[in-house]
Design a protein around this motif. Structure first.
Motif, short mmCIF file in Angstrom:
data_model
loop_
_atom_site.label_atom_id
_atom_site.label_comp_id
_atom_site.label_asym_id
_atom_site.label_seq_id
_atom_site.Cartn_x
_atom_site.Cartn_y
_atom_site.Cartn_z
N THR A 142 0.93 -1.19 -0.05
CA THR A 142 0.00 -0.08 0.08
C THR A 142 0.87 1.26 0.07
O THR A 142 1.85 1.30 0.25
CB THR A 142 -1.06 0.12 1.30
N GLN A 143 0.38 2.37 -0.58
CA GLN A 143 0.97 3.68 -0.65
C GLN A 143 1.35 4.20 0.67
O GLN A 143 0.31 4.25 1.38
CB GLN A 143 0.30 4.52 -1.49
N GLU A 144 2.65 4.75 0.79
CA GLU A 144 2.62 5.43 2.21
C GLU A 144 1.86 6.64 2.47
O GLU A 144 1.66 7.49 1.19
CB GLU A 144 4.27 5.52 2.22
N ARG A 145 1.47 6.81 3.37
CA ARG A 145 0.80 8.07 3.57
C ARG A 145 1.77 9.24 4.00
O ARG A 145 2.96 9.20 4.55
CB ARG A 145 -0.26 8.11 4.80
N GLN A 146 1.24 10.49 3.57
CA GLN A 146 2.13 11.66 3.95
C GLN A 146 1.41 12.21 5.32
O GLN A 146 0.46 12.85 5.38
CB GLN A 146 2.01 12.72 3.05
N LEU A 147 2.06 11.87 6.43
CA LEU A 147 1.26 12.21 7.54
C LEU A 147 1.70 13.50 8.18
O LEU A 147 2.57 14.04 7.60
CB LEU A 147 2.05 11.12 8.83
N PRO A 148 0.83 14.10 8.67
CA PRO A 148 0.74 15.52 9.25
C PRO A 148 1.91 15.69 10.39
O PRO A 148 2.02 15.18 10.99
CB PRO A 148 -0.53 16.12 9.59
N GLU A 149 2.75 16.72 10.25
CA GLU A 149 3.65 17.18 11.41
C GLU A 149 2.92 17.49 12.42
O GLU A 149 1.80 18.12 12.48
CB GLU A 149 4.67 18.28 10.92
N ASP A 150 3.38 17.27 13.86
CA ASP A 150 2.70 17.82 14.94
C ASP A 150 2.39 19.29 15.10
O ASP A 150 1.12 19.63 15.56
CB ASP A 150 3.69 17.59 16.15
N SER A 151 3.13 20.25 14.31
CA SER A 151 2.74 21.54 14.10
C SER A 151 1.23 21.57 13.45
O SER A 151 0.57 22.61 13.74
CB SER A 151 3.74 22.20 13.92
N THR B 286 -4.20 12.85 20.30
CA THR B 286 -3.28 12.72 21.65
C THR B 286 -3.30 11.14 21.98
O THR B 286 -2.49 10.53 22.55
CB THR B 286 -4.00 13.50 22.64
N TYR B 287 -4.53 10.35 21.66
CA TYR B 287 -4.49 9.04 21.98
C TYR B 287 -4.51 8.08 20.81
O TYR B 287 -4.51 6.87 20.88
CB TYR B 287 -5.47 8.64 22.99
N GLY B 288 -4.48 8.39 19.54
CA GLY B 288 -4.27 7.48 18.29
C GLY B 288 -5.81 6.65 18.14
O GLY B 288 -5.42 5.74 17.68
N LEU B 289 -6.64 7.26 18.45
CA LEU B 289 -8.08 6.33 18.72
C LEU B 289 -8.61 6.42 17.26
O LEU B 289 -8.40 7.20 16.27
CB LEU B 289 -9.19 7.04 19.53
N ARG B 290 -9.40 5.07 17.07
CA ARG B 290 -10.07 4.88 15.82
C ARG B 290 -11.25 5.83 15.74
O ARG B 290 -11.76 6.60 16.77
CB ARG B 290 -10.58 3.41 15.53
N ASN B 291 -11.78 6.16 14.54
CA ASN B 291 -13.13 7.34 14.58
C ASN B 291 -13.96 6.77 15.62
O ASN B 291 -14.68 7.60 16.44
CB ASN B 291 -13.67 7.33 13.20
N HIS B 292 -14.44 5.73 15.53
CA HIS B 292 -15.65 5.18 16.42
C HIS B 292 -15.15 5.13 17.98
O HIS B 292 -15.97 5.34 18.97
CB HIS B 292 -16.25 4.13 15.95
N TYR C 245 -7.95 9.15 10.13
CA TYR C 245 -6.99 7.98 10.59
C TYR C 245 -5.39 8.51 10.57
O TYR C 245 -4.60 7.68 11.35
CB TYR C 245 -7.12 6.90 9.49
N ASP C 246 -5.08 9.60 9.78
CA ASP C 246 -3.96 10.11 9.82
C ASP C 246 -3.38 10.35 11.31
O ASP C 246 -2.20 10.45 11.48
CB ASP C 246 -3.81 11.19 8.74
N LEU C 247 -4.33 10.87 12.06
CA LEU C 247 -4.10 11.21 13.43
C LEU C 247 -3.69 9.85 14.11
O LEU C 247 -2.55 10.18 14.79
CB LEU C 247 -5.22 12.05 14.18
N ARG C 248 -4.25 9.08 13.82
CA ARG C 248 -3.78 7.67 14.51
C ARG C 248 -2.58 7.23 14.20
O ARG C 248 -1.46 6.76 14.83
CB ARG C 248 -4.99 6.66 14.34
N HIS C 249 -2.28 7.36 12.82
CA HIS C 249 -1.05 6.98 12.62
C HIS C 249 0.05 7.80 12.78
O HIS C 249 1.19 7.26 12.99
CB HIS C 249 -0.91 6.76 10.65
N ALA C 250 -0.14 8.82 12.92
CA ALA C 250 0.91 9.98 13.29
C ALA C 250 0.99 9.69 14.71
O ALA C 250 2.55 9.80 15.37
CB ALA C 250 0.54 11.48 13.16
N TRP C 251 0.23 9.29 15.70
CA TRP C 251 0.44 8.76 16.93
C TRP C 251 1.32 7.55 17.07
O TRP C 251 2.12 7.65 17.88
CB TRP C 251 -1.03 8.55 17.38
#
Length: 389
Positions: A205-214, A237-243, A326-332
């Protein structure tokens, strides 16, 4: 009552004598208030037996004179099927209130399979799995059957799979769904579905461009609604799934627990597990000690987890967040690697296996991430050298 039972037993003995004289190899048994057949039958699908052996076959017939008459007819039919090798166990698998599974239409068989699937295990997660992974391909199967009423089930399945792109996850998911249906129907396919599986791997799968913390912190200000701000902050902050955001015990967090630990409840996709904040400073940045989740329907008896997760996606698009939830989860997850959190611990917090964690997240470390990690290690070594001098 005893007289009627004795009379039925006498009739049963007479019927069995006729069956024996005809050398059909089938006998009728009375077990309580039901009649069964017993004889040398082929191995049931899914068993380890390779040769025919003595087995019982339920007819769902009452132990009455009328039931006995029908049982004798069925015994002769089955004996004939055994002779011409057309006997199929699925023809005698019963579905409550519907009768023999083999006598149902394909649509009725799929409905019976759905009912069985949803009655096993946790209802909310099973319902989500059914709606996202099974139902789409089984609907396609029914469309194929309607367009080609003369085709046999294996032909319908093979044609459907061949229309899906090879070496992709959707074909693997389709194989899983269709194999489950075949197992339920006790249908043995002439060509195993593993032949259609392909060589898909999550590593492709194609790698995601994850957002920086800033960027994550800055996007928080784009959300005007306090409730959805809270959802965003929890996920970041906790890398949670949407639901999962809507199924957490936030008591400790709200009561000032210094570690800020929360519990994802057992009603979620992967069951109960604890999660810690990374970075912990974001508890204050996003004001997470004052829970204020938006009011949405979280009754899992009427709303599947998937639909709850879709609400989060909708709000991200509505507020123009420049990345996916989901990018928030992956960044976590990548952030915990930089913190040095062991994979076993991070995987447990995320509710998946260590193998999946390592395969999914370690390959997402960008050159920037690697440079930062190398610089940090070199700086630590430099400090140690200065102390030694």
């Amino acid at each position: 009552m005893a007289t009627l039972s004795s009379k039925l037993d006498q009739q049963l003995a007479q019927v069995n004598q006729r069956l024996k004289a005809a050398q059909l190899g089938i006998q009728i048994e009375r077990r309580g208030q039901r009649l069964n057949l017993r004889g040398t039958l082929p191995p049931r699908p899914g068993t380890q037996r390779l040769r025919p052996h003595q087995q019982r076959l339920s007819l769902a017939l009452p132990a009455t004179p009328a039931g006995l008459k029908q049982a004798e007819i069925e015994a002769k039919i089955i004996a004939a099927k055994l002779l011409d090798k057309s006997f199929r166990w699925q023809d005698y698998q019963t579905v409550p209130s519907l009768g023999f599974l083999g006598a149902l239409s394909l649509a009725e068989q799929v409905a019976a399979y759905e009912d069985m699937f949803l009655r096993v295990g946790d209802s909310s997660s099973r319902r989500t799995t059914w709606q996202t992974a099974y139902a789409p391909y089984l609907r396609q199967l029914l469309h194929h059957a309607a367009a080609h009423p003369d085709w046999a089930l294996p032909e319908l399945i093979y044609t459907l799979l061949e229309q899906l792109p090879p070496h992709r996850r959707q074909r693997q998911v389709a194989c899983t769904a269709l194999q489950g249906l075949c197992r339920f129907l006790q249908v043995e396919l002439p060509i195993p579905l593993s032949r259609f599986w392909g060589h898909y791997s999550p590593n492709r799968t194609q790698e995601r461009q994850l957002p920086e913390d800033s960027t994550i912190v800055a996007a928080f200000a784009q959300i005007p609604h306090p409730g959805w701000q809270y959802v965003y902050g929890l996920m970041a902050t906790y890398g949670l799934r949407n639901h999962e955001v809507f199924f957490c015990d936030l008591t400790g967090l709200a009561n000032g627990d210094p570690q800020g630990r929360i519990e994802v409840l057992a009603t979620t996709k992967t069951g109960s597990h604890y999660v810690w904040p990374f970075p912990p400073q974001w508890i204050d940045v996003f004001q997470l000690r004052s829970p204020r989740l938006p009011q949405i329907n979280t009754d899992l008896s009427t709303t599947p987890l998937q639909r709850i997760g879709q609400r989060v996606n909708q709000q991200f698009r509505r507020y123009g967040i420049p990345f996916r939830p989901y990018d928030l989860r992956h960044a976590w997850a990548v952030r915990t690697i930089h913190y040095g959190l062991p994979d076993t611990v991070a995987a447990r917090m995320m509710g998946h296996s260590v193998a999946i964690h390592h395969r999914t997240y370690h390959r997402w470390l960008t050159l920037r991430d690697q440079q930062q990690a190398v610089a940090r290690v070199l700086a630590q070594q430099g400090d140690a050298l200065e102390l030694n001098l």
